[in-house]
Design a protein around this motif. Sequence first.
Motif, mmCIF file in Angstrom:
data_model
loop_
_atom_site.group_PDB
_atom_site.id
_atom_site.type_symbol
_atom_site.label_atom_id
_atom_site.label_comp_id
_atom_site.label_asym_id
_atom_site.label_seq_id
_atom_site.Cartn_x
_atom_site.Cartn_y
_atom_site.Cartn_z
ATOM 1 N N CYS A 31 23.532 -59.752 22.547
ATOM 2 C CA CYS A 31 22.629 -60.656 23.244
ATOM 3 C C CYS A 31 22.416 -60.101 24.644
ATOM 4 O O CYS A 31 23.369 -60.021 25.433
ATOM 5 C CB CYS A 31 23.210 -62.063 23.307
ATOM 6 N N VAL A 32 21.194 -59.691 24.933
ATOM 7 C CA VAL A 32 20.849 -59.145 26.240
ATOM 8 C C VAL A 32 19.934 -60.145 26.944
ATOM 9 O O VAL A 32 18.917 -60.563 26.399
ATOM 10 C CB VAL A 32 20.166 -57.768 26.115
ATOM 11 N N VAL A 33 20.326 -60.534 28.159
ATOM 12 C CA VAL A 33 19.595 -61.544 28.917
ATOM 13 C C VAL A 33 18.926 -60.889 30.123
ATOM 14 O O VAL A 33 19.586 -60.165 30.890
ATOM 15 C CB VAL A 33 20.530 -62.678 29.373
ATOM 16 N N LEU A 34 17.636 -61.145 30.283
ATOM 17 C CA LEU A 34 16.874 -60.674 31.433
ATOM 18 C C LEU A 34 16.782 -61.798 32.450
ATOM 19 O O LEU A 34 16.431 -62.926 32.107
ATOM 20 C CB LEU A 34 15.459 -60.262 31.016
ATOM 21 N N ILE A 35 17.105 -61.489 33.698
ATOM 22 C CA ILE A 35 16.951 -62.469 34.765
ATOM 23 C C ILE A 35 16.093 -61.860 35.857
ATOM 24 O O ILE A 35 15.933 -60.639 35.947
ATOM 25 C CB ILE A 35 18.311 -62.926 35.334
ATOM 26 N N LEU A 184 23.581 -68.901 17.236
ATOM 27 C CA LEU A 184 22.970 -67.690 16.685
ATOM 28 C C LEU A 184 23.731 -66.447 17.140
ATOM 29 O O LEU A 184 23.950 -65.515 16.359
ATOM 30 C CB LEU A 184 21.498 -67.595 17.108
ATOM 31 N N LYS A 185 24.131 -66.435 18.403
ATOM 32 C CA LYS A 185 24.922 -65.321 18.915
ATOM 33 C C LYS A 185 26.217 -65.199 18.125
ATOM 34 O O LYS A 185 26.625 -64.101 17.716
ATOM 35 C CB LYS A 185 25.192 -65.544 20.406
ATOM 36 N N ALA A 186 26.870 -66.338 17.872
ATOM 37 C CA ALA A 186 28.126 -66.317 17.120
ATOM 38 C C ALA A 186 27.919 -65.830 15.694
ATOM 39 O O ALA A 186 28.828 -65.239 15.096
ATOM 40 C CB ALA A 186 28.743 -67.714 17.116
ATOM 41 N N ASP A 187 26.715 -66.041 15.161
ATOM 42 C CA ASP A 187 26.394 -65.589 13.802
ATOM 43 C C ASP A 187 25.985 -64.122 13.752
ATOM 44 O O ASP A 187 25.669 -63.602 12.681
ATOM 45 C CB ASP A 187 25.275 -66.445 13.218
ATOM 46 N N GLY A 188 25.926 -63.464 14.908
ATOM 47 C CA GLY A 188 25.596 -62.046 14.941
ATOM 48 C C GLY A 188 24.126 -61.723 15.043
ATOM 49 O O GLY A 188 23.715 -60.573 14.809
ATOM 50 N N VAL A 189 23.295 -62.715 15.403
ATOM 51 C CA VAL A 189 21.860 -62.469 15.557
ATOM 52 C C VAL A 189 21.628 -61.668 16.836
ATOM 53 O O VAL A 189 22.132 -62.018 17.910
ATOM 54 C CB VAL A 189 21.076 -63.804 15.617
ATOM 55 N N THR A 190 20.868 -60.591 16.739
ATOM 56 C CA THR A 190 20.554 -59.761 17.908
ATOM 57 C C THR A 190 19.438 -60.424 18.692
ATOM 58 O O THR A 190 18.393 -60.765 18.137
ATOM 59 C CB THR A 190 20.115 -58.354 17.478
ATOM 60 N N MET A 191 19.647 -60.607 19.998
ATOM 61 C CA MET A 191 18.680 -61.330 20.823
ATOM 62 C C MET A 191 18.418 -60.611 22.135
ATOM 63 O O MET A 191 19.334 -60.087 22.773
ATOM 64 C CB MET A 191 19.199 -62.743 21.126
ATOM 65 N N LEU A 192 17.144 -60.617 22.521
ATOM 66 C CA LEU A 192 16.708 -60.215 23.858
ATOM 67 C C LEU A 192 15.924 -61.391 24.416
ATOM 68 O O LEU A 192 14.930 -61.811 23.823
ATOM 69 C CB LEU A 192 15.832 -58.960 23.795
ATOM 70 N N LEU A 193 16.372 -61.940 25.521
ATOM 71 C CA LEU A 193 15.705 -63.122 26.042
ATOM 72 C C LEU A 193 15.697 -63.126 27.550
ATOM 73 O O LEU A 193 16.515 -62.474 28.206
ATOM 74 C CB LEU A 193 16.387 -64.394 25.533
#
Length: 243
Positions: A31-35, A184-193
């Motif tokens: 999970c990569v977060v953009l701020i 979703l993160k705990a389920d292993g879903v790859t996320m960019l947000l």
Amino acid sequence: MALLAMTGVRKAFGNHVVLSSVDLTIDAGQCVVLIGASGSGKSTLLRCANLLEVVDDGVITFDGRDITDPRVDGDEVRSRMGLVFQAYNLFPHLSVLGNVTLALRKVHGVPDAEARTRGLEMLDRVGLAEKASARPDDLSGGQQQRVAIARALVANPRLMLLDEVTSALDPELVGEVLDLLGELKADGVTMLLNTHEMGFAREVADQVCFLHDGRIHESGTPEQVLGNPTQERTRAFLSRIRA
């Protein structure tokens, strides 16, 4: 091999450079977060990753394939990504289940019966199985955003892109959407947000990237970027957010 990699990505609208020499890699399950402040390029970065915007320079690879090659079928690439906007973009004339299954049936060619089964399973996953026959206007904002996330997830995308998905919500509804993203993160879903929810970034992100004037000025773990930033611009931004 990274699931998504951006190398030297540049994007301008006329004379206005929105992204300038952006390098970013995301591994499967991360999970990569953009701020960053509004106008720093966060939403444009997501749209470039999804090929909704054509980059002016640089390379984006997805699943080991150069998707900035002009011969690439953008629709095919987007079919393997899920994109959720801050505005829910649900079709008001369709039921909740109809919204969730529309792309399955029309884009992916999934038979109606299978699409219905998968749609109901996904609505159950986001806690909205009992709302399958409701219309979007009958739902709260948080519920509508969870439907939009279910719609993006139902096709089993390799990567989820989420663009300020809580910014249009009343404060009391933000938590239910952030809780879902944590699951979703705990389920292993790859996320960019991208998000302004620093508490969520601290708890869930594997990597936080601070954007300023179209560049990634600082990136690292949440503890590094949010707890002990090295760049003055990062410190100034976090001070404004906390104030």
